[in-house]
Write an enzyme that holds these catalytic residues in place. Structure first.
Site, mmCIF file in Angstrom:
data_model
loop_
_atom_site.group_PDB
_atom_site.id
_atom_site.type_symbol
_atom_site.label_atom_id
_atom_site.label_comp_id
_atom_site.label_asym_id
_atom_site.label_seq_id
_atom_site.Cartn_x
_atom_site.Cartn_y
_atom_site.Cartn_z
ATOM 1 N N TRP A 1 0.778 -1.105 -0.042
ATOM 2 C CA TRP A 1 -0.116 -0.035 -0.118
ATOM 3 C C TRP A 1 0.900 1.157 -0.074
ATOM 4 O O TRP A 1 0.642 2.017 -0.863
ATOM 5 C CB TRP A 1 -0.769 0.096 1.438
ATOM 6 N N HIS B 1 -10.333 -7.269 -1.274
ATOM 7 C CA HIS B 1 -10.175 -5.839 -1.490
ATOM 8 C C HIS B 1 -10.022 -5.580 -2.959
ATOM 9 O O HIS B 1 -8.810 -6.114 -3.419
ATOM 10 C CB HIS B 1 -8.889 -5.600 -0.636
#
Ligand code: BEZ
Length: 581
Positions: free
Chosen positions: A161, A289
């Site tokens: 991320w 996700h």
């Protein structure tokens, strides 16, 4: 309908920093309700702006939509420090929206993941006019269930991320300002491309590609305990201030599932207004996700499983039509929970989460002392154990159990390259993975709800990890992960007060395996895997008892870990059984 977009309005925050904001206007001169989305990923990127809700459709439905780059990101001013400014900046943005001539003063927020976090954090300020939320695949806390889980660092997510979604944007911004070079950009792109190799790098605090670009990554590593750094920004610590009802939307294979479920329950119990407490809603689909199509390479959940077939945008617009337009469309009379039940492959409405008719049932671990791998003698049954020898395995952090699917955020995110319901047979062939399996089922068994694991375990080390995974084994041997969890042993008593182990002593450990909704069909078997690593989803416990983020490759030691299952130590899985024959 013609949609007019006002670009890059400068919205001033209380400290004078201006945030770049686009306003999508519907074709009307009347003031309208407004949906606000605040994201750190660039408001120019259509695919991200539409991550949870089709913005154009919302505008066509009569909403003004406001999309903002959060502080320190892309066209906005200020410095980015994830989470820490979002409460005030969100509240200031809502106050600005309320004052605009095109705004009816009735405002909702939308967005998933980090931009779900920007909803919850704005709502902690209870800004006037913020009347409804729709947080999608997002958490309740940025320690447990975001940066850490069960005390383990979410290495896979945190590093991927930060590298791809945060640091790269920061570098592009610096490049634009003449503060970085194309060579810097090339080096970072190379680091993103070598993300898999970087997962192995030790100590964790030595991550050159992020130095100077993402200081917060090192802050997360410096705060392994749940402390005031985390409490200040945790929505779950502020439920009593949040007055807006929320349509909580999550995925069974989403890495923030635990937080999505916690927000639903926590707000029901502790929300800051009767409306907030009475009108929490929960939707959970078979999604990971960034993968909400309902189809994964190892398992298909059927036509109706995808977010589009479910009409996630339509469901959210109906929610906002009720709260912001005041339409009497029945939203207040609907059952509050909608779950996709895997295996049966149907959507079902429920009265609450956990389901009121759940029969929490212990399934005990058994073996003759050789439960290592799926070829071992581990058994799972509702019979409590008698006198049985413990199972033993060697956890070597130099050879950790690889992550194969599950609720991950790893390279290949949007195609679910390593996410969701993957086949675990390669993992289950390892001697450091204990497998406990029921006999083939004679009737279907539905498991819908929170799953927990109670282990009686000992280690040769001062600290180690224990992992648990619930698996659906098909008659052909396919072993599909449903849900999983981890506990870093030093956090067994408290996430904020680590205590090392006494080597050799048996401890009762409780692992939160989050939740699932799955029908194990006739002939299928229920399996529990127990081990001590899940890498790179989680960092490796070096087993030393020292500061984990500073452990070097040379520091890693092996641990001999033992799982007991006898009369005095009845290790068991707690399954939420639903009988709806
Ligand atoms: C996130 O905030 O985790 C995220 C959301 C959409 C795309 C990428 C990352």
């Amino acid at each position: 309908m013609q949609i007019v977009i006002e670009k890059n309005l400068k919205v001033p925050m209380r400290d004078g920093v201006e945030l770049a904001t686009d306003v999508y206007h519907p074709d009307t001169r009347e003031p309208t309700p407004v949906l606000v989305q605040r994201l750190p990923y660039n408001k120019e990127l259509t695919s991200l702006v539409n991550f949870s809700l089709d913005i154009q459709r919302a505008v066509r439905a009569g909403y003004t939509v406001v999309v903002q780059d959060t502080r320190g990101r892309f066209a906005s001013g200020g410095q980015f420090n994830p989470f820490f400014h979002e409460a005030e900046d969100g509240a200031d943005t809502i106050a600005w929206v309320r004052r605009q001539p095109w705004s009816s003063g009735r405002i909702g927020m939308v967005g998933g993941s980090y931009f779900g976090a920007t909803q919850w954090l704005a709502a902690t300020q209870a800004p006037e006019g913020l009347l409804a939320l729709a947080p999608y695949v997002t958490a309740a806390d940025y320690h447990e269930g975001w940066a850490y889980q069960g005390g383990a660092f979410e290495l896979g997510f945190n590093l991927h991320w930060t590298l791809l979604f945060l640091a790269l944007g920061e570098l592009q911004r610096r490049l634009g300002a003449g503060q970085a070079t194309l060579e810097d950009l090339g080096a970072l792109i190379q680091a993103v491309d070598q993300n898999d190799a970087l997962f192995w790098r030790l100590p964790l605090t030595d991550m050159p590609p992020l130095e100077g670009l993402a200081p917060y990554y090192f802050d997360w590593l410096a705060h392994p305990d749940e402390d005031d750094y985390w409490r200040r920004i945790a929505p779950k610590e502020h439920y009593a201030n949040i007055t807006a009802p929320a349509l909580n939307i999550g995925g069974w294979y989403d890495l923030f599932l635990g937080g999505t479920l916690a927000n639903y329950r926590g707000m029901k119990e502790r929300g800051g207004s009767p409306t907030a407490r009475q009108h929490q809603r929960l939707i959970v689909g078979p999604w990971a996700h960034g993968v909400a199509g309902g189809a994964f390479s190892d398992r298909l959940f059927g036509m109706m499983a995808g977010a589009d077939a479910f009409d996630l945008t339509g469901v959210q617009l109906r929610w906002f039509d009720y709260w912001l337009k005041g339409l009497d469309n029945g939203v207040d009379r609907e059952r509050p929970v909608r779950l996709f039940v895997m295996g049966a492959n149907i959507w079902r409405e429920e009265d609450d989460w956990p389901l009121p008719d759940t029969r929490f049932t212990p399934y005990y671990l058994h073996s003759g002392g050789r439960a290592n791998s799926a070829a071992g003698d581990g058994v799972l049954s509702t019979e409590p154990p008698g006198d049985e020898p413990e199972d033993v395995y060697l956890y070597d952090p130099r050879n950790p159990v690889p992550t194969v699917g599950g609720p991950t955020f790893l390279p290949g995110l949007f195609v679910g390259a390593n996410a969701g319901p993957r086949d675990q047979r390669a993992v289950e062939a390892r001697a450091d993975v204990l497998c406990y399996t029921t006999a083939p089922l004679e009737r279907p068994v539905e498991v819908t709800g929170p799953v927990a694991l109670v282990l009686y375990a000992a280690s040769s080390a001062l600290d180690t990890d224990f992992t648990g995974k619930l698996v659906d084994v098909a008659p052909d041997g396919r072993a599909t992960i449903l849900t999983e969890g981890i506990l870093r042993a030093r956090y067994r008593e408290s996430p904020s007060a680590p205590t090392l182990l006494e080597p050799g002593r048996i401890y009762e450990l409780r692992l939160d395996l989050w939740a699932t909704a799955n029908v194990f069909d006739v002939g299928h078997r229920i399996r529990l895997e127990v081990s001590s690593s899940n890498f790179p989803r989680f960092d490796r416990n070096p087993n030393t008892g020292g500061t984990i983020a500073e452990a070097r490759a040379d520091d890693l030691v092996q641990a001999v870990n033992r799982v007991y299952h006898d009369r005095a130590h009845p290790s068991h899985l707690i399954l939420p059984i639903i009988d709806r024959a």
